[in-house]
Write a protein that holds these residues in place. Sequence first.
Motif, PDB file in Angstrom:
ATOM      1  N   ALA A 395       0.838  -1.209   0.000  1.00 39.47           N
ATOM      2  CA  ALA A 395       0.000   0.000   0.000  1.00 39.47           C
ATOM      3  C   ALA A 395       0.873   1.260   0.000  1.00 39.47           C
ATOM      4  O   ALA A 395       0.554   2.254  -0.656  1.00 39.47           O
ATOM      5  N   GLY A 396       1.991   1.217   0.705  1.00 36.14           N
ATOM      6  CA  GLY A 396       2.875   2.364   0.781  1.00 36.14           C
ATOM      7  C   GLY A 396       3.621   2.649  -0.515  1.00 36.14           C
ATOM      8  O   GLY A 396       4.188   3.732  -0.683  1.00 36.14           O
ATOM      9  N   ASP A 397       3.623   1.695  -1.433  1.00 34.47           N
ATOM     10  CA  ASP A 397       4.272   1.911  -2.724  1.00 34.47           C
ATOM     11  C   ASP A 397       3.464   2.856  -3.615  1.00 34.47           C
ATOM     12  O   ASP A 397       4.015   3.441  -4.555  1.00 34.47           O
ATOM     13  N   LEU A 398       2.163   2.972  -3.326  1.00 30.53           N
ATOM     14  CA  LEU A 398       1.318   3.867  -4.114  1.00 30.53           C
ATOM     15  C   LEU A 398       1.464   5.282  -3.560  1.00 30.53           C
ATOM     16  O   LEU A 398       0.828   5.650  -2.574  1.00 30.53           O
ATOM     17  N   LEU A 399       2.353   6.049  -4.176  1.00 30.50           N
ATOM     18  CA  LEU A 399       2.644   7.395  -3.699  1.00 30.50           C
ATOM     19  C   LEU A 399       1.392   8.257  -3.805  1.00 30.50           C
ATOM     20  O   LEU A 399       0.701   8.248  -4.829  1.00 30.50           O
ATOM     21  N   HIS A 400       1.113   8.992  -2.722  1.00 30.08           N
ATOM     22  CA  HIS A 400      -0.114   9.797  -2.625  1.00 30.08           C
ATOM     23  C   HIS A 400      -1.354   8.921  -2.804  1.00 30.08           C
ATOM     24  O   HIS A 400      -2.424   9.413  -3.173  1.00 30.08           O
ATOM     25  N   GLY A 401      -1.187   7.621  -2.554  1.00 25.97           N
ATOM     26  CA  GLY A 401      -2.294   6.685  -2.699  1.00 25.97           C
ATOM     27  C   GLY A 401      -2.682   6.411  -4.132  1.00 25.97           C
ATOM     28  O   GLY A 401      -3.706   5.755  -4.386  1.00 25.97           O
ATOM     29  N   ARG A 402      -1.840   6.868  -5.092  1.00 31.87           N
ATOM     30  CA  ARG A 402      -2.244   6.792  -6.496  1.00 31.87           C
ATOM     31  C   ARG A 402      -1.252   6.122  -7.432  1.00 31.87           C
ATOM     32  O   ARG A 402      -1.657   5.365  -8.311  1.00 31.87           O
ATOM     33  N   PHE A 403       0.053   6.392  -7.283  1.00 33.51           N
ATOM     34  CA  PHE A 403       1.011   6.011  -8.316  1.00 33.51           C
ATOM     35  C   PHE A 403       2.201   5.248  -7.751  1.00 33.51           C
ATOM     36  O   PHE A 403       2.739   5.609  -6.697  1.00 33.51           O
ATOM     37  N   ALA A 404       2.611   4.222  -8.480  1.00 33.77           N
ATOM     38  CA  ALA A 404       3.891   3.563  -8.241  1.00 33.77           C
ATOM     39  C   ALA A 404       4.640   3.569  -9.571  1.00 33.77           C
ATOM     40  O   ALA A 404       4.093   3.155 -10.606  1.00 33.77           O
ATOM     41  N   VAL A 405       5.880   4.055  -9.553  1.00 37.97           N
ATOM     42  CA  VAL A 405       6.660   4.149 -10.784  1.00 37.97           C
ATOM     43  C   VAL A 405       7.435   2.853 -10.987  1.00 37.97           C
ATOM     44  O   VAL A 405       8.214   2.429 -10.119  1.00 37.97           O
ATOM     45  N   LEU A 406       7.197   2.213 -12.123  1.00 36.49           N
ATOM     46  CA  LEU A 406       7.880   0.969 -12.478  1.00 36.49           C
ATOM     47  C   LEU A 406       9.020   1.294 -13.435  1.00 36.49           C
ATOM     48  O   LEU A 406       8.874   2.145 -14.316  1.00 36.49           O
ATOM     49  N   ARG A 407      10.138   0.608 -13.250  1.00 33.87           N
ATOM     50  CA  ARG A 407      11.266   0.849 -14.156  1.00 33.87           C
ATOM     51  C   ARG A 407      11.943  -0.462 -14.487  1.00 33.87           C
ATOM     52  O   ARG A 407      12.183  -1.297 -13.616  1.00 33.87           O
ATOM     53  N   ARG A 408      12.264  -0.617 -15.775  1.00 30.83           N
ATOM     54  CA  ARG A 408      13.048  -1.766 -16.252  1.00 30.83           C
ATOM     55  C   ARG A 408      14.364  -1.216 -16.757  1.00 30.83           C
ATOM     56  O   ARG A 408      14.405  -0.394 -17.683  1.00 30.83           O
ATOM     57  N   GLY A 409      15.463  -1.613 -16.108  1.00 28.70           N
ATOM     58  CA  GLY A 409      16.762  -1.090 -16.492  1.00 28.70           C
ATOM     59  C   GLY A 409      16.889   0.376 -16.113  1.00 28.70           C
ATOM     60  O   GLY A 409      16.332   0.837 -15.118  1.00 28.70           O
ATOM     61  N   LYS A 410      17.609   1.153 -16.931  1.00 29.24           N
ATOM     62  CA  LYS A 410      17.877   2.550 -16.587  1.00 29.24           C
ATOM     63  C   LYS A 410      16.823   3.518 -17.114  1.00 29.24           C
ATOM     64  O   LYS A 410      16.584   4.570 -16.511  1.00 29.24           O
ATOM     65  N   LYS A 411      16.176   3.177 -18.236  1.00 26.40           N
ATOM     66  CA  LYS A 411      15.384   4.204 -18.919  1.00 26.40           C
ATOM     67  C   LYS A 411      13.955   3.820 -19.266  1.00 26.40           C
ATOM     68  O   LYS A 411      13.194   4.663 -19.717  1.00 26.40           O
ATOM     69  N   THR A 412      13.557   2.571 -19.088  1.00 23.93           N
ATOM     70  CA  THR A 412      12.231   2.142 -19.524  1.00 23.93           C
ATOM     71  C   THR A 412      11.250   2.250 -18.359  1.00 23.93           C
ATOM     72  O   THR A 412      11.368   1.512 -17.365  1.00 23.93           O
TER      73      THR A 412
END
Length: 419
Positions: A395-412
Motif C-alpha cells: 500500500a505504501g508503494d502507491l505514492l499519494h495513494g495513487r502512483f507507483a513508478v515501475l522501471r526496467r533497467g535505466k530508462k524504460t
Amino acid sequence: MTDVLDELHWRGLVAQTTDEAALRTALSTGQVAYYVGFDPTAPSLHIGNLVQILTARRLQDAGHKPYLLVGGATGLIGDPRDSGERTLNSPDVVAGWVDRIRSQIEPFLDFGGENRATMVNNLDWTAPMSAIEFLRDIGKHFRMGTMLSKEIVARRLNSEEGISYTEFSYQVLQGMDYRELYERHGITLQLGGNDQWGNLLAGVELIRKAEGVAAHALTTPLITKADGTKFGKSEGGSVWLDPEMTSPYAFYQFWLNQADADVVNYLKVFTFRGREDIEALEKEVAERPFAREAQKALASDVTTLVHGAAATEAVITASQALFGRGELTGLDERTLAGAVSELPRVTAKAGDLVVDLLAGSGIVASKGEARRAVKEGGAYVNNVKVAAEDQALAAGDLLHGRFAVLRRGKKTLAVAAAE
C-alpha cells in the motif's frame, strides 16, 4: 530608444513589414504605440501565441508602448481556417475565455511605468455599433476584389465547404479594430503572425482611407521545424500555456526534446538570452550535442517564463527522480501526476505482484521476461530494486495513494496507478 528592429531580425522575428524604412525611423526616433490581438477561440493560449507575446515584450523593453487586445467580439466569430468553419461558441463561454487569456498574458508585460501595457477588448466598441453603422462607416472602405483575393479566403472559396459570410467578414472586423485603436490610443503599429498578413493590411488600408494616415504592420514568421513540419504539437496535441491542459512537466519535456537543428532558433525566438549566450550554446550543440545543454537552457527558460521558477525546479527534480537520480517520495502529488501522465499505464492495487504489473504495463514482453528482470536486478518500484519474483505491491508503494513508478533497467518506465 534602441534599434529594436535589428534585434527582431537577428532573432528571426520579421517576416513582412509594410514599409520597413519608415517603421525603423519611427521605432528609433520616438515611442510607438502598438498592439497585438488574441482571439479567445479556446480556453487557453498555446505556445504559438508566445511568439507574439514575447515580441510585444521585446518592443516594450525597447521603450515602446504595448496594447494587448483580447477579442471578445472577434472571438465570437473566429478567423477563417483551412480546415473549415469554426464551431461558434456562446457569448458566455467566450467571455470566460477572455478573462482566462487576459490572465495568461498579463505576467509577460509590465503594466506600470511610462510605457505600461494596456489590455483592451474589441467587444467594447463593436457591441454598441449597429449593422447600418458598420456597413456605412466601415464596410464602404473595403473592396470585394481585395477581400476575395486574400489567400485563405481564396482557398476556402475553392473548397467543397466554401466560406460563410460570418468568417468572410472577419478581416473587416480586424481592420476596424486597428482604426479604433488608432483613434483611441494613437496606435500606429500592429503585430501578428504571417498568416494574419492580409488581416493586418486590412487595418492599414482602412486607416489610410478613413484617416489619411500611414500605419504600420509587422508579421513574424510561422515557426516550423528544420524539416519544414509544423511546430507546437506534442503527442497529446497542442502545447497549452494553461498548466491544467499541459502540465508543467510535459511542457518542460516538450522543449527539452527539441532537435539540435531547431534548438538555437527556438532560443532566439522564445527566450531573452543575449547573442553571446546563444552563440555559446550553439557552439555546445556543434561540439557536445550529447550534453543537450542548449535544450536544457531552452526548457528551463521557457518553463520559467510561463510557469515560474518553482514549477521549473519541481519538474527538473521530478525528471531526475523518475530515472533514479532523486527521491520520488519527495514529489508533490500534482508534479508526480504530471510526470507520469504520458507513461505506459497499468491499473494496480496493493497486493498485486510486481511481475504482473511489469508485464501488464508493456515495459517487458511477458511475465517470464519480468521474472528475468527481477532476477538480474533490473526491475524497480519507485527506484527501489525489486528483491524477489513474488514481491507484491505494498500500500505504501502507491505514492499519494495513487502512483507507483515501475522501471526496467535505466530508462524504460511505466506507472502502476490505483483505480
